[in-house]
Design a protein around this motif. Structure first.
Motif, PDB file in Angstrom:
ATOM      1  N   TRP A  14       0.823  -1.204   0.000  1.00 38.79           N
ATOM      2  CA  TRP A  14       0.000   0.000   0.000  1.00 38.79           C
ATOM      3  C   TRP A  14       0.864   1.264   0.000  1.00 38.79           C
ATOM      4  N   ARG A  15       1.965   1.243   0.721  1.00 39.36           N
ATOM      5  CA  ARG A  15       2.888   2.390   0.685  1.00 39.36           C
ATOM      6  C   ARG A  15       3.390   2.612  -0.732  1.00 39.36           C
ATOM      7  N   TRP A  16       3.685   1.511  -1.422  1.00 39.28           N
ATOM      8  CA  TRP A  16       4.125   1.625  -2.819  1.00 39.28           C
ATOM      9  C   TRP A  16       3.003   2.202  -3.674  1.00 39.28           C
ATOM     10  N   GLN A  17       1.779   1.723  -3.478  1.00 38.22           N
ATOM     11  CA  GLN A  17       0.649   2.230  -4.253  1.00 38.22           C
ATOM     12  C   GLN A  17       0.419   3.715  -3.984  1.00 38.22           C
ATOM     13  N   GLN A  18       0.547   4.124  -2.747  1.00 34.75           N
ATOM     14  CA  GLN A  18       0.271   5.515  -2.378  1.00 34.75           C
ATOM     15  C   GLN A  18       1.202   6.517  -3.054  1.00 34.75           C
ATOM     16  N   GLN A  19       2.326   6.033  -3.515  1.00 33.15           N
ATOM     17  CA  GLN A  19       3.283   6.944  -4.146  1.00 33.15           C
ATOM     18  C   GLN A  19       2.796   7.465  -5.490  1.00 33.15           C
ATOM     19  N   SER A  20       1.800   6.797  -6.082  1.00 33.62           N
ATOM     20  CA  SER A  20       1.289   7.238  -7.380  1.00 33.62           C
ATOM     21  C   SER A  20      -0.176   6.828  -7.517  1.00 33.62           C
ATOM     22  N   LEU A  21      -1.019   7.498  -6.747  1.00 34.60           N
ATOM     23  CA  LEU A  21      -2.460   7.277  -6.833  1.00 34.60           C
ATOM     24  C   LEU A  21      -3.083   8.316  -7.762  1.00 34.60           C
ATOM     25  N   PRO A  22      -4.103   7.923  -8.541  1.00 36.39           N
ATOM     26  CA  PRO A  22      -4.779   6.618  -8.536  1.00 36.39           C
ATOM     27  C   PRO A  22      -4.177   5.599  -9.492  1.00 36.39           C
ATOM     28  N   ALA A  23      -3.091   5.939 -10.181  1.00 36.84           N
ATOM     29  CA  ALA A  23      -2.565   5.070 -11.237  1.00 36.84           C
ATOM     30  C   ALA A  23      -2.262   3.664 -10.725  1.00 36.84           C
ATOM     31  N   ALA A  61     -13.516 -12.752  -4.152  1.00 34.66           N
ATOM     32  CA  ALA A  61     -13.465 -11.365  -4.621  1.00 34.66           C
ATOM     33  C   ALA A  61     -12.556 -11.279  -5.828  1.00 34.66           C
ATOM     34  N   ARG A  62     -12.838 -10.345  -6.697  1.00 39.90           N
ATOM     35  CA  ARG A  62     -11.969 -10.089  -7.837  1.00 39.90           C
ATOM     36  C   ARG A  62     -10.769  -9.254  -7.400  1.00 39.90           C
ATOM     37  N   ILE A  63      -9.682  -9.403  -8.128  1.00 37.12           N
ATOM     38  CA  ILE A  63      -8.465  -8.675  -7.782  1.00 37.12           C
ATOM     39  C   ILE A  63      -8.711  -7.171  -7.791  1.00 37.12           C
ATOM     40  N   MET A 105      -7.633  -3.912  -4.759  1.00 33.25           N
ATOM     41  CA  MET A 105      -6.516  -3.026  -5.112  1.00 33.25           C
ATOM     42  C   MET A 105      -6.488  -1.762  -4.247  1.00 33.25           C
ATOM     43  N   ASP A 106      -7.638  -1.324  -3.765  1.00 30.24           N
ATOM     44  CA  ASP A 106      -7.727  -0.111  -2.953  1.00 30.24           C
ATOM     45  C   ASP A 106      -8.137  -0.503  -1.530  1.00 30.24           C
ATOM     46  N   VAL A 107      -7.231  -0.329  -0.578  1.00 29.64           N
ATOM     47  CA  VAL A 107      -7.549  -0.749   0.789  1.00 29.64           C
ATOM     48  C   VAL A 107      -8.638   0.116   1.407  1.00 29.64           C
ATOM     49  N   THR A 108      -8.873   1.302   0.846  1.00 29.45           N
ATOM     50  CA  THR A 108      -9.897   2.189   1.396  1.00 29.45           C
ATOM     51  C   THR A 108     -11.248   2.001   0.724  1.00 29.45           C
ATOM     52  N   LEU A 123     -14.871  -2.912  -0.072  1.00 27.63           N
ATOM     53  CA  LEU A 123     -14.670  -4.255   0.451  1.00 27.63           C
ATOM     54  C   LEU A 123     -13.759  -4.249   1.679  1.00 27.63           C
ATOM     55  N   LEU A 124     -12.583  -3.669   1.552  1.00 28.09           N
ATOM     56  CA  LEU A 124     -11.606  -3.714   2.629  1.00 28.09           C
ATOM     57  C   LEU A 124     -11.845  -2.624   3.668  1.00 28.09           C
ATOM     58  N   CYS A 125     -12.133  -1.432   3.242  1.00 31.17           N
ATOM     59  CA  CYS A 125     -12.566  -0.330   4.099  1.00 31.17           C
ATOM     60  C   CYS A 125     -11.660  -0.142   5.309  1.00 31.17           C
ATOM     61  N   MET A 126     -10.371   0.062   5.046  1.00 32.04           N
ATOM     62  CA  MET A 126      -9.436   0.251   6.160  1.00 32.04           C
ATOM     63  C   MET A 126      -8.302   1.153   5.700  1.00 32.04           C
ATOM     64  N   GLU A 127      -7.442   1.507   6.641  1.00 35.79           N
ATOM     65  CA  GLU A 127      -6.263   2.299   6.328  1.00 35.79           C
ATOM     66  C   GLU A 127      -5.163   1.945   7.325  1.00 35.79           C
ATOM     67  N   TYR A 128      -3.941   2.207   6.916  1.00 38.32           N
ATOM     68  CA  TYR A 128      -2.793   1.935   7.785  1.00 38.32           C
ATOM     69  C   TYR A 128      -2.365   3.216   8.480  1.00 38.32           C
ATOM     70  N   VAL A 129      -2.168   3.129   9.785  1.00 37.72           N
ATOM     71  CA  VAL A 129      -1.750   4.298  10.547  1.00 37.72           C
ATOM     72  C   VAL A 129      -0.521   3.944  11.388  1.00 37.72           C
TER      73      VAL A 129
END
Length: 330
Positions: free
Chosen positions: A267-276, A312-314, A318-321, A324-330
């Protein structure tokens, strides 16, 4: 035992001669027999309040006890609901969902999405079936890299118990001492203890240096093998024993904190270039080239949870927020 040290090369050779694998992917568009992510989101009204996943060391002693108690509930109080061979408890159900398709959800594009859904399944069972009010915590392995043996996570009083001892390296302290696993080692289904062989040198794989190298990758195609490499193997081999087994590692409850940590890295890697990076996905659907040729993994592939929770489909993990997943890392 199949070790993570050989995981990305010839990791499943010993078991493949006798094991029969069911594909974790159902490419059919007919999902009427199962809950779909869209239907789940509609029933829940979408994601309104995100769970906050925190590092284990930031939890209070009361919060740690609440989590451990819920894990023990899955292990001792709630019977299996999948009908899978050798499964006795809901904890077993989760282990089986990993064991039965381990050859298919490692070493390929499904690795990170499957384990993200697997962590969500564990979190849901803790909350919905065992009364846990918190979120799935993660182990900040970077802080302990190279020194797992002195980590507070192995506390016998407010942690996961210590190192294994004796001929079978069974853990003998903490809340999971004397627990009998029914799935594993590897593809076997043999009653055995939770074992550990902590290795500080192997735990260096979880170092900040190795994590930063993965975060610097520019595409998912190179990021996922990096994450599955050193950070992944560092946690598994650093704990050793059951965790060092590529197939049945969920038998050690530390598995869920380890893979939640890995999911946070992704998720940290994903956050570096959202929403791509919510749609940046690639890889094959198997470790080895099938007789009919490689099959590209896609966002519409469906991950099989063997009835533990809905598939679930992949694209839905893809988006933890997301809904389905509805969460975040703190």
């Amino acid at each position: 035992m199949v070790s993570f040290r050989s995981f990305l090369t010839a990791s499943f050779v010993l078991a493949s001669a006798t094991a029969v694998f069911a594909s974790p992917i159902a490419r059919s568009s007919d999902l009427s027999a199962r809950d779909t992510t869209e239907e789940l989101g509609k029933r829940q009204g979408g994601c309104t309040t995100r769970l906050q996943r925190r590092a284990w060391h930031t939890l209070s002693d009361a919060e740690k006890k609440s989590y451990i108690d819920a894990e023990l509930c899955l292990m001792w109080r709630i019977p299996q609901q999948t009908g899978l061979e050798a499964s006795v408890s809901r904890f077993d159900d989760l282990v089986k969902a990993h064991q039965l398709q381990s050859m298919l959800v490692h070493g390929d594009g499904w690795f990170l999405p499957f384990h993200r859904l697997h962590m969500h399944a564990h979190e849901r069972l803790l909350r919905e079936e065992c009364g846990y009010n918190g979120a799935q915590p993660y182990w900040d392995e970077e802080a302990d890299a190279g020194a797992f043996s002195s980590s507070a996570i192995f506390s016998p009083t407010n942690g996961f118990g210590g190192n294994g001892v004796g001929e079978n390296n069974c853990i003998q302290t903490g809340p999971f001492a004397n627990y009998t696993l029914h799935t594993g080692p590897s593809y076997d289904n043999t009653d055995h203890c939770i074992s550990r062989q902590i290795d500080d040198d192997a735990s260096r794989g979880s170092s900040t240096e190795n994590v930063n190298a993965c975060l610097a990758e520019q595409k998912f195609a190179t990021a996922w093998p990096c994450i599955e490499g050193s950070p992944h193997s560092g946690g598994h081999n650093g704990v050793g024993g059951e965790m060092g087994n590529a197939i049945s590692s969920p038998g050690d409850p530390l598995f869920y904190l380890h893979h939640t940590y890995l999911d946070r890295v992704w998720w940290r890697w994903q956050q570096q270039s959202l929403p791509a990076r919510l749609t940046d996905f690639s890889g094959y659907t198997t470790q080895d080239r099938p007789a009919g040729g490689w099959i590209d993994a896609t966002l519409d592939d469906e991950l099989n949870m063997f009835g533990v929770i809905a598939n679930a489909r992949i694209r839905d993990v893809m988006d933890v927020t997301g809904d389905l997943l509805c969460m975040e890392y703190v």
